[in-house]
Motif scaffolding. Structure first.
Motif, mmCIF file in Angstrom:
data_model
loop_
_atom_site.group_PDB
_atom_site.id
_atom_site.type_symbol
_atom_site.label_atom_id
_atom_site.label_comp_id
_atom_site.label_asym_id
_atom_site.label_seq_id
_atom_site.Cartn_x
_atom_site.Cartn_y
_atom_site.Cartn_z
ATOM 1 N N TRP A 145 -28.210 -17.215 2.258
ATOM 2 C CA TRP A 145 -27.913 -18.644 0.706
ATOM 3 C C TRP A 145 -27.108 -19.752 1.024
ATOM 4 C CZ3 TRP A 145 -26.993 -20.924 -3.389
ATOM 5 C CH2 TRP A 145 -25.805 -20.872 -3.641
ATOM 6 N N GLY A 146 -26.255 -18.961 2.341
ATOM 7 C CA GLY A 146 -25.453 -20.420 2.680
ATOM 8 C C GLY A 146 -26.656 -21.453 3.326
ATOM 9 N N GLY A 147 -27.834 -21.336 3.671
ATOM 10 C CA GLY A 147 -28.620 -22.358 3.860
ATOM 11 C C GLY A 147 -28.480 -22.993 2.584
ATOM 12 N N ALA A 148 -28.998 -22.709 1.362
ATOM 13 C CA ALA A 148 -29.549 -23.057 0.421
ATOM 14 C C ALA A 148 -28.456 -23.747 -0.311
ATOM 15 C CB ALA A 148 -29.475 -22.147 -0.854
ATOM 16 N N LEU A 149 -27.237 -23.270 -0.272
ATOM 17 C CA LEU A 149 -25.902 -24.964 0.013
ATOM 18 C C LEU A 149 -25.228 -25.309 0.389
ATOM 19 C CD1 LEU A 149 -22.979 -23.772 -2.474
ATOM 20 C CD2 LEU A 149 -22.105 -22.353 -0.371
ATOM 21 N N GLY A 170 -32.020 -18.894 3.247
ATOM 22 C CA GLY A 170 -33.064 -18.796 2.204
ATOM 23 C C GLY A 170 -34.148 -19.583 1.322
ATOM 24 N N ALA A 171 -35.131 -19.452 0.098
ATOM 25 C CA ALA A 171 -35.537 -20.523 -0.410
ATOM 26 C C ALA A 171 -34.131 -21.672 -1.120
ATOM 27 C CB ALA A 171 -36.453 -19.680 -1.435
ATOM 28 N N ILE A 172 -34.873 -22.924 -0.602
ATOM 29 C CA ILE A 172 -34.286 -24.229 -1.260
ATOM 30 C C ILE A 172 -33.816 -24.400 -2.467
ATOM 31 C CG2 ILE A 172 -34.228 -26.699 -1.538
ATOM 32 C CD1 ILE A 172 -35.377 -26.510 1.262
ATOM 33 N N LYS A 173 -33.406 -23.897 -3.416
ATOM 34 C CA LYS A 173 -32.962 -24.239 -4.685
ATOM 35 C C LYS A 173 -33.568 -25.307 -6.078
ATOM 36 C CE LYS A 173 -31.992 -20.236 -3.299
ATOM 37 N NZ LYS A 173 -32.873 -18.665 -3.592
ATOM 38 N N PRO A 174 -33.842 -24.992 -6.760
ATOM 39 C CA PRO A 174 -34.592 -24.028 -7.285
ATOM 40 C C PRO A 174 -35.477 -24.305 -6.626
ATOM 41 C CG PRO A 174 -34.921 -26.272 -8.846
ATOM 42 C CD PRO A 174 -33.888 -26.564 -7.420
ATOM 43 N N ALA A 175 -36.076 -22.832 -6.595
ATOM 44 C CA ALA A 175 -36.994 -22.496 -5.785
ATOM 45 C C ALA A 175 -38.413 -22.351 -5.841
ATOM 46 C CB ALA A 175 -37.217 -20.714 -6.226
ATOM 47 N N ASN A 176 -39.318 -22.895 -4.517
ATOM 48 C CA ASN A 176 -40.959 -23.272 -5.790
ATOM 49 C C ASN A 176 -41.483 -21.995 -4.426
ATOM 50 O OD1 ASN A 176 -43.232 -24.380 -5.407
ATOM 51 N ND2 ASN A 176 -42.782 -25.577 -3.947
ATOM 52 N N GLU A 177 -42.167 -21.140 -5.630
ATOM 53 C CA GLU A 177 -42.573 -19.585 -5.334
ATOM 54 C C GLU A 177 -43.610 -20.270 -4.807
ATOM 55 O OE1 GLU A 177 -42.230 -17.515 -8.393
ATOM 56 O OE2 GLU A 177 -40.115 -16.975 -9.003
ATOM 57 N N ALA A 178 -44.634 -21.297 -4.766
ATOM 58 C CA ALA A 178 -45.982 -21.638 -4.656
ATOM 59 C C ALA A 178 -45.673 -21.453 -2.847
ATOM 60 C CB ALA A 178 -46.438 -22.507 -4.611
ATOM 61 N N LEU A 179 -44.349 -21.405 -2.160
ATOM 62 C CA LEU A 179 -44.094 -21.403 -0.594
ATOM 63 C C LEU A 179 -44.399 -20.102 -0.556
ATOM 64 C CD1 LEU A 179 -41.483 -23.979 -0.596
ATOM 65 C CD2 LEU A 179 -43.816 -25.015 0.151
ATOM 66 N N GLU A 180 -44.236 -19.269 -1.041
ATOM 67 C CA GLU A 180 -44.602 -17.587 -0.581
ATOM 68 C C GLU A 180 -45.818 -17.705 0.192
ATOM 69 O OE1 GLU A 180 -43.713 -14.872 -3.610
ATOM 70 O OE2 GLU A 180 -41.688 -15.738 -3.725
ATOM 71 N N LYS A 181 -46.801 -18.100 -0.731
ATOM 72 C CA LYS A 181 -48.324 -18.543 0.002
ATOM 73 C C LYS A 181 -48.894 -18.612 1.027
ATOM 74 C CE LYS A 181 -50.259 -18.058 -4.827
ATOM 75 N NZ LYS A 181 -50.682 -18.670 -5.636
ATOM 76 N N ILE A 182 -47.784 -19.571 1.687
ATOM 77 C CA ILE A 182 -48.125 -19.739 2.755
ATOM 78 C C ILE A 182 -47.970 -18.976 4.109
ATOM 79 C CG2 ILE A 182 -47.167 -22.205 4.890
ATOM 80 C CD1 ILE A 182 -46.044 -24.114 2.210
ATOM 81 N N LYS A 183 -48.766 -18.528 5.188
ATOM 82 C CA LYS A 183 -48.762 -17.739 5.996
ATOM 83 C C LYS A 183 -48.334 -18.738 7.624
ATOM 84 C CE LYS A 183 -51.161 -14.843 3.605
ATOM 85 N NZ LYS A 183 -50.453 -13.957 3.450
ATOM 86 N N ALA A 184 -47.430 -17.804 8.369
ATOM 87 C CA ALA A 184 -47.127 -18.675 9.465
ATOM 88 C C ALA A 184 -48.193 -18.404 10.754
ATOM 89 C CB ALA A 184 -45.886 -17.304 9.927
ATOM 90 N N PRO A 185 -48.039 -19.193 11.528
ATOM 91 C CA PRO A 185 -48.950 -19.503 12.783
ATOM 92 C C PRO A 185 -49.014 -18.260 13.698
ATOM 93 C CG PRO A 185 -47.745 -21.832 12.198
ATOM 94 C CD PRO A 185 -47.231 -20.796 11.474
ATOM 95 N N ASP A 186 -50.188 -17.773 13.835
ATOM 96 C CA ASP A 186 -49.837 -16.536 14.707
ATOM 97 C C ASP A 186 -49.782 -16.646 16.138
ATOM 98 O OD1 ASP A 186 -51.636 -15.317 12.874
ATOM 99 O OD2 ASP A 186 -53.600 -16.762 13.594
ATOM 100 N N SER A 187 -48.932 -18.288 16.543
ATOM 101 C CA SER A 187 -48.413 -17.981 17.626
ATOM 102 C C SER A 187 -46.707 -17.999 17.411
ATOM 103 C CB SER A 187 -48.611 -19.575 18.369
ATOM 104 O OG SER A 187 -47.784 -20.460 17.263
ATOM 105 N N LEU A 188 -46.232 -17.521 16.552
ATOM 106 C CA LEU A 188 -44.671 -17.450 16.237
ATOM 107 C C LEU A 188 -45.253 -15.648 16.550
ATOM 108 C CD1 LEU A 188 -43.765 -19.135 13.203
ATOM 109 C CD2 LEU A 188 -43.316 -19.823 16.273
#
Length: 342
Positions: A145-149, A170-188
């Motif tokens: 949350w300190g990142g969002a702050l 954490g999510a930038i506020k106000p949060a864009n909940e659609a971002l939860e659907k984005i998948k991380a690259p397999d390389s990570l």
């Protein structure tokens, strides 16, 4: 027969509700630790009305012009002793390092009016601290949350931010909940951490804690004193922190600094925030985004930081969860130091 069953069900529900209400009105004494001041603890009395506890580690040798300010997670979290130990090492490179408990958290003073716990209040407190330090710019290290702050502050005071280090933000506020659907690259090769939700639920659903939350969020009042309310959040922290690490043996012992009313009410204020993304468009702030391999924050929320801050560097920290400083303290400190000196 059907009428009898319906009547019985109705009375059973009323009795259960009555029991719930009665239990919600009975004070409790959670068996948890309560934080006490350290030898290094100092206090700021800010013009915002907040009394803020902090630790200052003075820079050694040739001083750097801009101090480092650590923004802890939550809302409702606090500065761990481990935070002081790890980030304090950056003082050897000449940086003044400040770690403070946000109002209503840790060793800082609790507010009487719980409706005053807002994201804007935290931004205003941070600005008051920057002014008090009397510096031209600051370096922000935002955890969770300190990142969002840090984002909210930067949007309002862009000229006062030299660099930002986001650690498992954490999510930038106000949060864009659609971002939860984005998948991380397999390389990570990201890994799912332990999910403690089933263990936390019995605490969250306790009649007393539910009642505390209702009074705080809907009426802006304290049904319980801060010690009791904070005890419930500390009890939950004893469980959910197991999901903040890759290896459960690395879980940090809770020091009892949870701020329950800050936690309950700051989150309520997110919906009324001005979107900070607008003011940060095309910004050139140098940014480091660190993510633990077992971080429990959805990749989409992490990626948004990289998209918003074009002058950004990404570092994946292996064998670390949401609290990188707990599992990879040396790599955590070195990665930050390398970024600040590049």
């Amino acid at each position: 027969m059907k009428k009898i069953i319906l009547k019985f069900t109705k009375w059973a529900l009323l009795i259960c509700l009555a029991i719930f209400i009665v239990k919600g009105c009975i004070p409790t004494t959670p068996d948890v630790p309560h934080i006490t001041p350290r030898a290094t603890t100092q206090y700021w009395n800010l013009p915002t009305g907040s009394k803020i506890a902090y630790t200052h580690i003075a820079g050694k040798g040739e001083k750097k012009p801009y101090p480092i300010i650590y923004l802890h997670g939550g809302p409702g979290g606090y500065v761990y002793t481990k935070n002081i130990e790890t980030l304090g090492k950056l003082s050897a490179s000449g940086y003044d390092v400040y770690l403070y408990d946000q109002v209503g958290c840790g060793l800082s003073e609790r507010l009487e009016n719980v409706s005053e716990y807002t994201a804007v209040r935290h931004v205003n407190d941070l600005e008051a601290i920057v002014k008090l330090l009397g510096v031209e710019k600051v370096i922000l290290v935002g955890q969770s949350w300190g990142g969002a702050l840090a984002v909210l502050y930067s949007a309002e005071h862009l000229d006062k931010v030299d660099r930002i280090v986001f650690t498992c933000p954490g999510a930038i506020k106000p949060a864009n909940e659609a971002l939860e659907k984005i998948k991380a690259p397999d390389s990570l090769n990201l890994k799912e951490p332990y999910n403690p939700n089933s263990k936390i639920l019995p605490i969250v659903l306790q009649p007393r804690y539910v009642s505390i939350g209702i009074w705080a969020r809907f009426f802006g009042k304290k049904l319980a004193n801060d010690k009791e309310a904070d005890g419930y959040l500390t009890g939950m922290a004893n469980v959910f922190t197991k999901g903040l690490v890759c290896d459960s043996t690395n879980v940090l012992k809770e020091e009892g600094g949870a701020g329950s009313y800050c936690n309950l009410n700051t989150s309520v204020s997110y919906g009324g925030l001005k979107d900070p993304r607008i003011k940060l468009k095309n910004n050139k702030i140098p940014v480091l985004v660190m993510k633990g391999q077992c971080d429990n924050i959805d990749w989409g929320y992490t990626k948004e930081y990289l998209d918003l801050f074009s002058n950004s560097t990404f570092k994946l920290i292996p064998s670390a969860g949401h609290q990188i400083f707990a599992e990879q303290p040396e790599l955590y400190t070195k990665t930050i130091k390398d970024f600040l000196t590049q």
